[in-house]
Design an enzyme around this catalytic site. Structure first.
Site: not given
Ligand code: S3P
Length: 447
Positions: A25, A29, A123, A167, A319, A397
């Site tokens: 994540s 970013r 998705r 989310s 996750d 995963r």
């Molecule tokens: C993430 C948010 C989650 C997570 C993904 C990484 C992120 O998804 O499942 O692996 O980096 O913001 P969601 O925001 O759809 O819950």
């Protein structure tokens, strides 16, 4: 890694110290904010997995300079804005990549076409297109809200958006679009989700106002702000650390330490749950790095018991349910997981695939529309049978979780499409082998 399948077999004690790969994540970013900013951003510890490398390519396509300087060391130079990409932007398997980049791109008067692999093209994108549309972006897609789609941005107006689903991806897309919206943006999240975007926006010089509201937060990003390049240190990914840690918990005689793990409380739901299950987990060398709490986590083999996981904990371990399902298979009594609607729209339908994979390995499971109950084998005082070939639908995963299960089950467990593991955890197989795990690509008769 090109093997058509990988097999994990019963292993002796796992022992050693390892480093988790960089947090996925935070890596996405760092590249995106670096590209949006003016000036140079230096990144240390970037996850060099397929998903993040796609985001690096995408940032080049939008006009930033992105260079690898060494192992995990990257340099991004942004011009303070995105230019129109010459070609289709392919985000591969990455929902985080495409959703955050769509948010960032919506701020500019450019048009960009996004696509991804088969999983990503299946998705839902409406969750980000809806708020971006309310802000003034437009889009066209050939099939509903699915990729490939073309987004046209620019001239955005302020939004106060309450997230219908918990989310962090949607929250982040709205905040990144808000950087270039008149009056900025505000996001209300009824349940707090990972806050890496808010933290990193601040590190790049932006003002972000966060107020707690019950279980959730209100996040305000005032308009008219510019980002300035900075240094980013990426901590180890707790979602990846989970695999060797659970492997140690379920394999007799084991003791494994994962160093430098991100311990942001919005990411530690699995560790909390494992502790409630009786896991012997210890934390050391706790420190702050790059504006985040990190530490070394040691797991020792433990007698686990089943628990009911509070549904409100889901965002902090979203996750990690697949690997929790594996820990639960070795516990005494049922582990009940609910409030998991989001798991059905991840890289795969993770509720269905975990239920199918665990059942094929002889584990008692009960699937619900938004939940999963796993009945631990320890109750009946026998082990987990294993002896299955598990279909992963290309979900990294699901593959890693079943390989960990195979290390402690009676008969080997094989997974298909193991190459997908490199999306989030390149070096997973080598790391597990280094701890003593028997994972190979030879076809075993016993499966
Ligand atoms: C993430 C948010 C989650 C997570 C993904 C990484 C992120 O998804 O499942 O692996 O980096 O913001 P969601 O925001 O759809 O819950």
């Amino acid at each position: 890694m090109t093997a058509a399948e990988l097999t994990a077999s019963r292993t002796g004690a796992l022992r050693g110290r390892v480093r988790a790969p960089g947090d996925k994540s935070i890596s996405h970013r760092a590249l995106i904010l670096g590209a949006l900013a003016t000036g140079e951003t230096r990144i240390e510890g970037l996850l060099e997995g397929e998903d993040v490398l796609r985001t690096a390519d995408a940032m080049r396509a939008f006009g930033a300079t992105v260079e690898q300087l060494g192992d995990g060391r990257w340099r991004v130079v942004g011009e303070g804005g995105f230019s129109e990409p010459a070609d289709v932007v392919d985000c591969g398997n990455s929902g985080t990549g495409v959703r955050l980049i769509m948010g960032a791109a919506a701020g500019f008067a450019i048009s960009a076409t996004f696509t991804g692999d088969e999983s990503l093209r299946g998705r839902p994108m409406r969750r980000v297109l809806r708020p971006l549309g309310e802000m003034g972006a437009t889009w066209t897609a050939s099939a509903g809200d699915r990729l490939p789609l073309t987004l046209r941005g620019g001239g955005l107006r302020h939004i106060a958006y309450e997230l219908p689903e918990p989310s962090a991806q949607v929250k982040s897309a709205v905040l990144l679009a808000g950087l270039h919206a008149e009056g900025g943006a505000e996001v209300i999240e009824p349940e707090a989700t990972r806050d890496h975007t808010e933290r990193m926006l601040r590190a790049f010089g932006a003002r972000v106002e966060v107020t707690e509201q019950g279980h959730g937060r209100r996040i305000g990003l005032p308009g008219g702000q510019a980002l300035t390049g900075t240094a980013v240190q990426v901590p180890g990914d707790p979602s990846s650390a989970a695999f060797p840690l659970v492997a140690a918990l379920i394999t007799p005689g084991s003791e494994v330490t994962v160093e430098g793990v991100l311990l942001n409380p919005l990411r530690t739901g699995l560790l909390e749950t494992l502790r409630e299950m009786g896991a012997d987990l210890t934390f050391s060398n706790l420190r702050e790095a790059g504006g985040e709490q990190v530490g070394d986590v040691t797991a020792r083999h433990s007698a686990l018991r089943g628990v009911t996981v509070p549904p409100e904990r889901a965002p902090s371990m979203i996750d990690e349910y697949p690997i929790l399902g594996v820990a639960a298979a070795f516990a005494e009594g049922p582990t009940v997981m609910r409030g998991l609607a989001e798991l059905r729209v991840k890289e795969s339908d993770r509720i269905a695939l975990m239920a199918a994979g665990l059942a094929a390995c002889g584990v008692g499971v009960e699937e619900e529309p938004e939940g999963l109950t796993v009945v631990g084998a320890a109750r009946a005082n026998h082990g987990v049978a294993g002896g299955a070939r598990v279909t992963t639908h290309g979900d990294h995963r699901i593959a890693m979780s079943h390989l960990i299960l195979g290390l402690a089950s009676e008969r080997p467990v094989a997974v298909d499409q193991p190459g997908m593991i490199a999306t989030s955890f390149p070096g997973f197989v080598e790391l597990m082998r280094g701890l003593g795990g028997a994972i190979g690509d030879e076809v075993r008769q016993a499966v």
